[in-house]
Design an enzyme around this catalytic site. Structure first.
Site, PDB file in Angstrom:
ATOM      1  N   ILE A 238       0.561  -1.242  -0.197  1.00 14.36           N
ATOM      2  CA  ILE A 238      -0.114   0.126  -0.267  1.00 14.36           C
ATOM      3  C   ILE A 238       0.802   1.410  -0.190  1.00 14.36           C
ATOM      4  O   ILE A 238       1.682   0.960   0.424  1.00 14.36           O
ATOM      5  CB  ILE A 238      -1.089  -0.093   0.844  1.00 14.36           C
ATOM      6  CG1 ILE A 238      -2.129  -1.083   1.320  1.00 14.36           C
ATOM      7  CG2 ILE A 238      -1.481   1.536   1.284  1.00 14.36           C
ATOM      8  CD1 ILE A 238      -2.726  -1.139   0.420  1.00 14.36           C
ATOM      9  N   LYS A 239       0.970   2.038  -0.966  1.00 13.65           N
ATOM     10  CA  LYS A 239       1.776   3.752  -0.724  1.00 13.65           C
ATOM     11  C   LYS A 239       0.068   4.643  -0.512  1.00 13.65           C
ATOM     12  O   LYS A 239      -0.959   4.259  -0.720  1.00 13.65           O
ATOM     13  CB  LYS A 239       1.443   3.966  -2.365  1.00 13.65           C
ATOM     14  CG  LYS A 239       2.342   5.249  -2.510  1.00 13.65           C
ATOM     15  CD  LYS A 239       2.951   5.235  -3.857  1.00 13.65           C
ATOM     16  CE  LYS A 239       3.289   7.381  -3.500  1.00 13.65           C
ATOM     17  NZ  LYS A 239       2.141   7.683  -4.584  1.00 13.65           N
ATOM     18  N   GLN A 240       0.521   5.392   0.918  1.00 14.09           N
ATOM     19  CA  GLN A 240      -0.486   6.460   1.146  1.00 14.09           C
ATOM     20  C   GLN A 240      -0.081   7.701   1.722  1.00 14.09           C
ATOM     21  O   GLN A 240       1.896   6.851   2.164  1.00 14.09           O
ATOM     22  CB  GLN A 240      -0.751   5.688   2.411  1.00 14.09           C
ATOM     23  CG  GLN A 240      -1.900   6.674   3.434  1.00 14.09           C
ATOM     24  CD  GLN A 240      -3.146   6.836   2.996  1.00 14.09           C
ATOM     25  OE1 GLN A 240      -2.776   7.893   1.758  1.00 14.09           O
ATOM     26  NE2 GLN A 240      -3.885   5.695   2.329  1.00 14.09           N
TER      27      GLN A 240
END
Length: 352
Positions: A238-240
C-alpha cells in the site's frame, strides 16, 4: 548518513522522533518488515509461486536488498500533473532513460512509471531493475479538469514489457470510486494470475473531507480505512500519504468509527498516527510505503528523512519518493535517495 549528521539535520525534532515510545498500538501487534517477509507472511497466502518470486525480486534488489524494506522511485507526474510541471525544473527527465538511470544509481528496489516511460526502455533495462507499471492515471488536460483515474493500458501490456509489478490508484470516497474499485480489483487479479505483484496508490478524494477549513484527506482514520479497503482488493503493498491529522470521521459525520480509535489507538504523534495506518494494512502483513510528497527546495532532505523515520518507527515497509529526487540535479537526486535508504539501514533507528 552518519547518525550524528542525521541528528544535526533533524535539529529540535531529533528527540521527538527518535526517542518516541508508542503506547497506543503495541509493536508486538505488528508484523514488522524482515529479510524473511516472503516466507513468514506471503507463503501462507493465496499468492502463487510466480507472485512470490516477483515480490522477492522487488524486495531483493538495490541497497535495501534482503532487509524487508523498500525504496521505490515513482515518476508518473508527467501524466498525473503535466510533463511541464514535473520536468521543467530538470529537463533531463523528459528522457525516460534518465528516470531509470536515477533509480539504478540511487540504489532503489524498483522504478514505478507509466507504460510510455518504461515501455520505451524495457528491452535495455527490464532485466536490470524491477519495473512497476502504473496502469491508471488522472489527466488534467481535459476541460474542465476532472479528478478521475483512467486505465492507460492493460495488465498484459505490463507483463509483456517484463514488469514485476503493476501499480494503480483508487480515489476512495470519490463519486468514481465504485468503478475504480471494480476496475483495479479485476486488474490486480489478472496481475496475480500472470505472476506479478500489486501496489495500490491508496488515496482519499472528496471535497466533503474538508470541514470548517480543515483538510482531512490525510487524516489517520480516513487513510487507515482507505488502506483497509486497498488490502481487501488484493494489494500486496500500500502506498499512502503520511498522516497529517486525525478525526476525519468525526468531522464529516459520515460512516462509522469508534471512540477507541481516538482514545486508545492513536495520539497526536506522527509515529502513532502512522502506526494506525500500518494496523489497517492487516497489522503490517501488507507493507505500507509512505509517499515523499512534492518538492519545496532546501527543506526536501530534512522532510524526506523525517518521513522515512516516521514510517520505519511506525512499522512501515519503506518510502516511495519521486519529485524530491528528480526535480534537482542528477547527483543530488542520487544522494537524496541514498540518504533516505540510510534511515532503513541504520540499526539505531528502531521500531517505536
Amino acid at each position: 548518513m552518519e547518525s550524528e549528521k542525521m541528528i544535526e539535520l533533524l535539529g529540535d525534532k531529533a528527540e521527538y522522533l527518535l526517542s518516541h515510545i508508542c503506547t497506543t498500538i503495541d509493536k508486538k501487534l505488528i508484523h514488522l518488515p524482515s529479510p524473511n517477509h516472503i516466507e513468514e507472511i506471503w507463503v501462507n497466502s493465496n499468492r502463487s509461486n510466480q507472485v512470490l518470486r516477483s515480490l522477492q525480486a522487488l524486495l531483493g534488489h538495490g541497497r535495501l536488498s534482503s532487509t524487508g524494506y523498500c525504496s521505490i522511485l515513482p515518476v508518473d507526474q508527467g501524466v498525473e500533473h503535466s510533463a511541464g510541471s514535473a520536468f521543467a525544473p530538470n529537463p533531463l527527465y523528459f528522457d525516460p532513460e534518465n528516470i531509470i538511470k536515477l533509480a539504478i544509481e540511487g540504489g532503489c528496489n524498483g522504478v514505478a512509471s507509466t507504460f510510455g516511460v518504461l515501455g520505451i526502455m524495457s528491452r535495455k533495462y527490464a532485466h536490470k531493475i524491477p519495473f512497476i507499471v502504473k496502469i491508471n492515471h488522472n489527466e488534467l488536460l481535459s476541460m474542465p479538469n476532472r479528478y478521475d483515474q483512467t486505465l492507460f493500458g492493460t495488465v498484459k501490456n505490463a507483463w509483456d514489457m517484463g514488469a514485476v509489478a503493476v501499480g494503480a490508484t483508487v480515489y476512495w470516497g470519490s463519486a468514481e470510486s465504485p468503478r475504480q474499485l471494480k476496475e483495479i480489483a479485476e486488474a490486480f487479479q489478472m496481475a496475480h494470475e500472470l505472476g506479478m505483484a500489486t501496489i495500490l496508490w491508496c488515496y482519499t478524494r472528496n471535497n466533503a473531507f474538508k470541514v470548517d477549513g480543515i483538510d482531512y484527506h490525510a487524516s489517520a482514520d480516513l487513510t487507515g480505512q482507505a488502506n483497509h479497503l486497498g488490502v481487501t482488493i488484493g494489494a500486496d503493498i500500500i502506498k499512502q500519504k503520511l498522516p497529517t491529522n486525525n478525526g476525519g470521521y468525526l468531522a464529516t459525520k459520515q460512516g462509522k468509527t469508534s471512540p477507541l480509535v481516538y482514545e486508545k489507538l492513536t495520539s497526536d504523534h506522527p509515529i502513532d498516527l502512522t502506526r494506525y495506518q500500518v494496523l489497517n494494512c492487516y497489522s503490517g502483513r501488507v507493507g505500507l510505503i509512505n509517499s515523499g510528497g512534492e518538492s519545496f527546495g532546501e527543506s526536501d532532505l530534512k522532510e524526506a528523512v523525517i518521513t522515512a523515520i516516521v514510517n520505519k518507527r511506525a512499522g512501515g515497509m519503506g518510502l516511495i519518493l519521486g519529485r524530491k529526487a528528480f526535480q534537482r540535479p542528477f547527483s543530488d537526486g542520487v544522494n537524496m535517495l541514498k540518504v533516505i535508504q540510510d534511515v532503513y539501514l541504520d540499526k539505531n533507528i528502531t521500531i517505536a
